[in-house]
Design an enzyme around this catalytic site. Structure first.
Site, PDB file in Angstrom:
ATOM      1  N   LYS A 123      30.139  42.692  38.863  1.00  0.00           N
ATOM      2  CA  LYS A 123      31.039  43.046  37.758  1.00  0.00           C
ATOM      3  C   LYS A 123      30.189  43.180  36.505  1.00  0.00           C
ATOM      4  CE  LYS A 123      35.527  42.093  39.199  1.00  0.00           C
ATOM      5  NZ  LYS A 123      36.028  40.729  39.038  1.00  0.00           N
ATOM      6  N   HIS A 126      29.927  42.037  30.250  1.00  0.00           N
ATOM      7  CA  HIS A 126      30.443  42.778  29.099  1.00  0.00           C
ATOM      8  C   HIS A 126      30.601  41.913  27.863  1.00  0.00           C
ATOM      9  CE1 HIS A 126      34.354  40.980  29.852  1.00  0.00           C
ATOM     10  NE2 HIS A 126      34.213  41.312  31.115  1.00  0.00           N
ATOM     11  N   HIS A 129      31.808  38.393  27.650  1.00  0.00           N
ATOM     12  CA  HIS A 129      30.961  37.253  28.025  1.00  0.00           C
ATOM     13  C   HIS A 129      30.096  36.762  26.876  1.00  0.00           C
ATOM     14  CE1 HIS A 129      31.568  39.165  32.073  1.00  0.00           C
ATOM     15  NE2 HIS A 129      31.909  37.927  32.328  1.00  0.00           N
TER      16      HIS A 129
HETATM   17  N1  ARG Z   1      33.329  33.386  36.705  1.00  0.00           N
HETATM   18  C1  ARG Z   1      34.459  32.848  36.013  1.00  0.00           C
HETATM   19  C2  ARG Z   1      35.138  33.934  35.200  1.00  0.00           C
HETATM   20  O1  ARG Z   1      34.527  34.926  34.883  1.00  0.00           O
HETATM   21  C3  ARG Z   1      34.088  31.723  35.083  1.00  0.00           C
HETATM   22  C4  ARG Z   1      33.584  30.503  35.776  1.00  0.00           C
HETATM   23  C5  ARG Z   1      33.571  29.320  34.869  1.00  0.00           C
HETATM   24  N2  ARG Z   1      33.091  28.119  35.489  1.00  0.00           N
HETATM   25  C6  ARG Z   1      33.765  27.404  36.364  1.00  0.00           C
HETATM   26  N3  ARG Z   1      33.177  26.327  36.841  1.00  0.00           N
HETATM   27  N4  ARG Z   1      34.978  27.688  36.751  1.00  0.00           N
HETATM   28  O2  ARG Z   1      36.287  33.762  34.856  1.00  0.00           O
END
Ligand code: ARG
Length: 559
Positions: A123, A126, A129
């Site tokens: 993905k 962007h 983030h």
């Molecule tokens: N990859 C997830 C997202 O983009 C965020 C992960 C955050 N960390 C976690 N331990 N849940 O929404």
């Protein structure tokens, strides 16, 4: 030096305990109210006396000493005027000890895990983030400075049925040459195309499920393609991390917990916490006014929360953290409340050491962003555009580009903009605002720093002796008091998980120094005065440079 402590220690009263007194004191904002102030309005209720009377009573309890010049009771406020010479001597002595590069606090033996940036494989990385990446990256440096052992974790989003879909799209329409060239953008196109075509062709989704199952079951072809997606994404993302000066200690993402969830599920079962709900297994959280936490789907598949539970246990065992921070957008407030609650219900008191650090949404001047639709603003593009804009300005002004200054200013501007307001606020990104040299921006801070360095360079070697009378002005005293606040500011930023506190502090420091600079010549006939003002300028430059470092910004010596 703790100015409030000095005042607190100078008051002998039975009216308040030492703690109460210390907490009630504030640093004065305006010099006409002295250095430290005791606002008595809040105390009036508990003490059952008028604020004026409290101020007068406490004024009478001040024990005379060399640090306090005078006290003034003004309509419910007790203002303390400290001895500027004493304070300045002491503070500057402490600063001299710090040296050019501030050493971190002595180790406190504690560990803090910081889960941040946590990107999703295949993905786009962007602009959404931006906040998690820079807030987390900054907290990492702040906690390191405060004497913690820090573990930066990129909890990769590398699991889920979407990877089956992507494999289908890749096998059908993928083109390695294109992927090689356009990397994540090519993967994104495949993802978008899949969703478009699947609208008219349900069998695609079926195939997607099939290929995800192949990943789960360790099919070689599936794993090879999946690994390829991962490598491509990480390579791309690392370019941005390099620009931002960020590194991770662990990339253990969602898939890492595939074999670590069963023990947690077993324990939930053993502790009678799992209940059936429409075929799924959940932990009921009615009592806490929360939706149930989903642990297993009808088909037995695990979920995001199941992985986060396993991750919490794994981190506790592996790092024995004193705190585990999750720098994730506020949209996931409920998710983290649920996960933390489940850990608590399982009987672990370290649940309270799990902290969600939420932040607002980022948009680019009115654009809405949606991955599925494919209208995404890549973070790398934002950084590059910013750098290009700086280059254009420098060209216009005929300034030579040295030591990658444009890169540092362009990237620094974006970072500062992101870290300049309270993290919970939504952020509308604007190049013009971020890149302005006036106002509260990264370039303004970098420019002030560079100007200090230039003053020092131009002064050359100065032989002289330190002479405090060279700093005998309100503007110098203001700077000295701010220099004195450096550590307290970092501590507060750490406690509140709020890098913007450091941003504001640096702006105040830069403004205060610029005022001093406007009012005072640095290089004058008197050698001792010159020597002292140059040294003073160096202290400011060092504080700015170290402080900017804590918010991930490089400070070039020339601009
Ligand atoms: N990859 C997830 C997202 O983009 C965020 C992960 C955050 N960390 C976690 N331990 N849940 O929404």
């Amino acid at each position: 030096m703790d100015l409030k402590r000095i005042v607190c220690n100078s008051i002998k009263t039975d009216l308040l305990s030492e703690d109460e007194l210390y907490c009630a004191l504030t640093l004065s904002v305006d010099e006409k109210n002295g250095d430290v102030c005791l606002p008595c309005f809040k105390l009036a209720k508990t003490l059952r006396k008028s604020p004026m009377m409290i101020a007068d009573t406490i004024k009478a309890c001040v024990v005379e000493n060399e640090y306090i010049d005078k006290t003034e009771s003004v309509s419910g406020y007790l203002n303390f005027f400290l001895n500027r010479t004493k304070i300045s001597e002491y503070v500057l002595g402490e600063i001299a000890q710090k040296g050019e590069e501030y050493k971190p606090f002595e180790s406190n033996g504690k560990t803090v895990c910081i889960d941040y940036s946590s990107i999703n494989i295949a993905k786009p990385f962007h602009i959404g983030h931006l906040l998690t990446t820079v807030i987390g990256g900054s907290l990492y440096r702040i906690y390191k400075y405060l004497g913690y052992k820090t573990v930066g974790i990129n909890h990769l989003g590398d699991w889920g049925t979407q990877f089956g879909k992507l494999i289908v799209a890749y096998k059908k329409w993928g083109n390695d040459e294109d992927i090689e060239k356009r990397t994540i953008k090519a993967l994104l196109d495949l993802y978008v195309r899949f969703h478009k075509e699947a609208e008219n062709d349900e069998s695609l989704n079926e195939e997607g499920r099939y290929w995800f199952k192949q990943i789960e079951e360790g099919n070689e072809e599936a794993l090879a393609i999946f690994e390829k997606f991962k490598t491509i994404t990480l390579k791309e993302v690392n370019k941005v991390y390099d620009k931002l000066g960020i590194k991770f200690d662990s990339y253990a993402g969602e898939s890492f917990y595939n074999d670590k969830m069963q023990p947690v599920i077993d324990e939930l079962n053993a502790k009678n916490l799992l209940v059936e709900s429409e075929g799924a297994k959940v932990v009921n959280l009615d009592e806490y006014n929360m939706a149930p936490c989903l642990i297993l789907k009808k088909d037995g598949a695990t979920l995001y929360a199941t992985r986060d539970l396993a991750a919490a246990f794994y981190r506790k065992q592996t790092y024995d953290f004193d705190k585990c921070l999750y720098v994730v957008a506020y949209q996931q407030n409920l998710h983290f409340k649920q996960v933390f609650k489940v850990v608590e219900l399982m009987g672990y008191d370290w649940a309270e050491k799990l902290v969600h650090v939420p932040f607002g949404m980022v948009s680019l001047e009115g654009m809405t962003l949606s991955t599925r639709e494919g209208n995404v603003v890549f973070l790398e593009d934002v950084l590059n555009t910013s750098v290009e804009k700086v280059k254009a300005v420098m060209k216009e002004k005929n300034t030579d580009e040295e030591d990658g200054v444009a890169e540092k200013v362009g990237v620094g501007a974006v970072i500062f903009y992101a870290l300049s307001s309270a993290r919970i606020k939504d952020l509308v990104f604007s190049y013009d605002k971020a890149l302005s040299f006036e106002g509260e921006t990264g370039p303004y801070l970098q420019y002030t720093h560079a100007r200090c360095r230039s003053v020092i360079r131009k002064a050359g070697e100065v032989e002289g002796k330190f002479d405090l009378s060279a700093l005998d002005s309100s503007s110098a005293y203001e700077v000295i008091k701010l220099l004195n606040e450096y550590d307290a500011t970092v501590i507060e930023a750490g406690e509140k998980y709020e890098p913007s506190i450091i941003s504001h502090y640096l702006i105040s420091l830069a403004k205060a120094y610029n005022k001093f600079y406007l009012e005072n010549r640095i290089v004058v006939d008197d050698k001792n005065v010159t020597y002292t003002r140059v040294l003073f300028t160096k202290y400011v430059a060092d504080a700015l440079k170290n402080g900017l470092g804590l918010i991930l910004i490089d400070a070039p010596n020339k601009m």
